[in-house]
Design a protein around this motif. Structure first.
Motif, short mmCIF file in Angstrom:
data_model
loop_
_atom_site.label_atom_id
_atom_site.label_comp_id
_atom_site.label_asym_id
_atom_site.label_seq_id
_atom_site.Cartn_x
_atom_site.Cartn_y
_atom_site.Cartn_z
N ALA A 9 11.55 7.71 6.01
CA ALA A 9 11.41 6.46 5.25
C ALA A 9 11.83 5.29 6.14
O ALA A 9 11.10 4.30 6.29
CB ALA A 9 12.27 6.51 3.99
N ALA A 10 12.99 5.43 6.76
CA ALA A 10 13.50 4.34 7.62
C ALA A 10 12.58 4.11 8.81
O ALA A 10 12.31 2.97 9.20
CB ALA A 10 14.92 4.67 8.09
N GLN A 11 12.06 5.21 9.38
CA GLN A 11 11.23 5.07 10.57
C GLN A 11 9.91 4.38 10.24
O GLN A 11 9.41 3.57 11.03
CB GLN A 11 11.01 6.45 11.22
CG GLN A 11 10.63 6.32 12.69
CD GLN A 11 10.71 7.64 13.44
OE1 GLN A 11 11.54 8.49 13.11
NE2 GLN A 11 9.85 7.83 14.42
N ALA A 12 9.34 4.69 9.09
CA ALA A 12 8.09 4.03 8.69
C ALA A 12 8.31 2.53 8.48
O ALA A 12 7.49 1.70 8.87
CB ALA A 12 7.54 4.67 7.41
N LEU A 36 15.27 2.24 0.64
CA LEU A 36 15.09 3.33 1.61
C LEU A 36 15.31 4.68 0.93
O LEU A 36 14.64 5.67 1.23
CB LEU A 36 16.06 3.19 2.79
CG LEU A 36 15.74 2.14 3.84
CD1 LEU A 36 16.87 2.05 4.86
CD2 LEU A 36 14.41 2.44 4.55
N GLN A 37 16.25 4.71 -0.01
CA GLN A 37 16.50 5.93 -0.78
C GLN A 37 15.28 6.26 -1.64
O GLN A 37 14.79 7.39 -1.63
CB GLN A 37 17.75 5.75 -1.66
CG GLN A 37 18.09 6.98 -2.48
CD GLN A 37 18.47 8.15 -1.60
OE1 GLN A 37 19.32 8.03 -0.73
NE2 GLN A 37 17.85 9.30 -1.80
N SER A 38 14.76 5.27 -2.33
CA SER A 38 13.64 5.52 -3.24
C SER A 38 12.40 5.96 -2.48
O SER A 38 11.63 6.80 -2.96
CB SER A 38 13.31 4.26 -4.05
OG SER A 38 14.47 3.71 -4.60
N PHE A 39 12.20 5.38 -1.32
CA PHE A 39 11.05 5.77 -0.49
C PHE A 39 11.20 7.23 -0.06
O PHE A 39 10.26 8.04 -0.18
CB PHE A 39 10.96 4.81 0.71
CG PHE A 39 9.76 4.99 1.60
CD1 PHE A 39 8.66 5.74 1.21
CD2 PHE A 39 9.72 4.38 2.85
CE1 PHE A 39 7.55 5.90 2.05
CE2 PHE A 39 8.63 4.53 3.69
CZ PHE A 39 7.55 5.31 3.29
N ALA A 40 12.40 7.61 0.38
CA ALA A 40 12.66 9.01 0.75
C ALA A 40 12.47 9.93 -0.46
O ALA A 40 11.98 11.05 -0.33
CB ALA A 40 14.08 9.15 1.31
N ASP A 41 12.83 9.44 -1.63
CA ASP A 41 12.66 10.24 -2.86
C ASP A 41 11.18 10.47 -3.14
O ASP A 41 10.78 11.57 -3.51
CB ASP A 41 13.32 9.52 -4.04
CG ASP A 41 14.82 9.35 -3.86
OD1 ASP A 41 15.43 10.16 -3.13
OD2 ASP A 41 15.38 8.40 -4.44
N LEU A 42 10.38 9.43 -2.96
CA LEU A 42 8.94 9.57 -3.17
C LEU A 42 8.33 10.56 -2.17
O LEU A 42 7.51 11.40 -2.54
CB LEU A 42 8.26 8.20 -3.03
CG LEU A 42 6.75 8.19 -3.24
CD1 LEU A 42 6.39 8.56 -4.67
CD2 LEU A 42 6.16 6.82 -2.89
N ILE A 43 8.78 10.48 -0.92
CA ILE A 43 8.31 11.44 0.10
C ILE A 43 8.65 12.87 -0.34
O ILE A 43 7.82 13.78 -0.27
CB ILE A 43 8.98 11.14 1.48
CG1 ILE A 43 8.56 9.77 2.01
CG2 ILE A 43 8.66 12.24 2.49
CD1 ILE A 43 9.39 9.28 3.21
N ASP A 74 0.84 -1.20 0.00
CA ASP A 74 0.00 0.00 0.00
C ASP A 74 0.87 1.25 0.00
O ASP A 74 1.12 1.83 1.06
CB ASP A 74 -0.88 -0.02 1.25
CG ASP A 74 -0.04 -0.32 2.51
OD1 ASP A 74 1.13 -0.74 2.35
OD2 ASP A 74 -0.53 -0.10 3.62
N LEU A 75 1.29 1.66 -1.17
CA LEU A 75 2.25 2.77 -1.29
C LEU A 75 1.71 4.06 -0.65
O LEU A 75 2.44 4.74 0.08
CB LEU A 75 2.55 3.00 -2.78
CG LEU A 75 3.86 3.64 -3.14
CD1 LEU A 75 5.03 2.84 -2.60
CD2 LEU A 75 3.98 3.80 -4.65
N SER A 76 0.46 4.39 -0.91
CA SER A 76 -0.09 5.66 -0.39
C SER A 76 -0.18 5.64 1.13
O SER A 76 0.12 6.65 1.78
CB SER A 76 -1.48 5.93 -0.97
OG SER A 76 -1.40 5.96 -2.35
N ASP A 77 -0.55 4.50 1.70
CA ASP A 77 -0.63 4.39 3.17
C ASP A 77 0.76 4.53 3.79
O ASP A 77 0.94 5.18 4.81
CB ASP A 77 -1.20 3.04 3.59
CG ASP A 77 -2.67 2.92 3.26
OD1 ASP A 77 -3.28 3.94 2.89
OD2 ASP A 77 -3.22 1.80 3.37
#
Ligand code: AN0
Ligand code: CP
Length: 320
Positions: free
Chosen positions: A308-311, A149-156, A12-15
């Motif tokens: 990102a890491a904390q989520a 983790l990088q890509s998630f931070a990039d999306l944020i 669930d990317l948006s969540d």
């Protein structure tokens, strides 16, 4: 969550994005969740951001953190099975991972590709064996083919800087370098952006010189173009990164044209924000006038590594 290796581990990317943004607003809301739990971070390669942001994320969840610089302080690791260890390796990953799993509730591991044998790197042998033998949830701190983790931070970061209703045009732009670098960051960014595109969040284009196509499995749905100047027209976000060739595996190929982003090239964009995972080589990969200018997001992007890491760690601690 038992593993954070690729975007496929996020149902669930948006969540997940909303969870990271909520943690950014209230970093200590779950400060008891990780009490008396230990995170172990295992590095086979250097790191500044991943090391510090993941530690900070864990501390904010109340976890204890241990860091193992395996490359410098550990025994030389053997990963092959069925060989007599009569060479330089001292300890097998089977025992090393299992032992670290005894000490930690969650483990993270960074291991770059060797860039010699494509099949070996893309099999993700080390990450898979580590995960299998440690017996606890594992977060990738950058593996041979991905840096989630990088890509998630990039999306944020893209989400935060795009308040308008219409979808942003995101361009992944290959940049020059003097060393052969992994494809992990661009593979992963592309994989996450293709997913975001499929969910209607972004429009995604990849610009690279001939010979630098990424593996198809990471780029499904992306527009690809061999001209940086054309790709930049109307861009809202430009994600700059060098990578070595996938087809001529691990090679640096001769390139036509100018691929370093500077203010002149940036002029055809829609006042694009500029991103880079860092570390960046100034005036080789990216002009310092861009890095020091108002359109650069590189510092905010690195800051978002914490959320990102904390989520991810929160989900691992919650066991869901
Ligand atoms: C690494 C890479 O390109 O994968 C790590 C980036 C986060 N970069 C370098 O080795 C310079
Ligand atoms: N972007 C990133 O992962 O940086 P480090 O290699 O310094 O951790």
């Amino acid at each position: 969550m038992k593993q954070f290796f690729s975007v496929a581990d996020v149902p669930d990317l948006s969540d997940m994005l909303a969870e990271a943004l909520a943690l950014k607003r209230a970093p200590f809301a779950y400060e008891h969740l990780g009490k008396r739990k230990t995170l172990g971070l295992v590095f086979l390669n250097p790191s500044l951001r991943t090391r510090l942001s993941t530690q900070k994320a864990a501390l904010q969840l109340g976890m204890d953190v241990m860091v193992m610089n395996m490359d410098k302080d550990g025994w030389a690791l053997e990963t092959r099975d069925g060989v007599a260890m009569n060479g330089n390796t001292v300890e097998h990953i089977r025992e090393a991972a299992a032992v670290m799993g005894q000490y930690c509730d969650v483990l993270g591991i960074r291991s770059f590709p060797k860039l010699a044998d494509r099949d070996e790197d893309y099999s993700e042998d080390l990450f898979r064996k580590f995960t299998k033998h440690c017996g606890v949830p594992v977060v990738s701190l950058e593996s041979a083919t991905r840096h989630p983790l990088q890509s998630f931070a990039d999306l944020i970061t893209i989400h935060e800087h795009w308040q308008r209703t219409q979808k942003p045009k995101v361009v992944l732009a290959w940049a020059p370098h003097v060393k052969a670098l992994p494809q992990a960051v661009p593979n992963s960014f592309s994989e996450w952006m293709c997913r975001a595109q499929a969910e209607g969040i972004v429009d995604f284009t990849i610009a690279h010189p001939e010979g630098y196509a990424l593996a198809e499995m990471f780029t499904k749905g992306a527009a690809t173009i061999n001209s940086l100047d054309e790709a930049l027209v109307g861009a809202d976000f430009v994600y700059v990164k060098n990578w070595s060739s996938y087809d001529n595996y691990g090679q640096i190929l001769p390139v036509q044209g100018e691929w370093m982003l500077d203010n002149q090239k940036l002029a055809v964009t829609n006042s694009a924000k500029v991103m880079h995972c860092l570390p960046v080589r100034r005036d080789l990969e990216l002009a310092s006038e861009v890095l020091d200018g108002p359109q650069s997001l590189v510092i905010q992007e690195a800051g978002n590594r914490v959320w990102a890491a904390q989520a991810v760690l929160k989900r691992m601690l919650e066991g869901n």
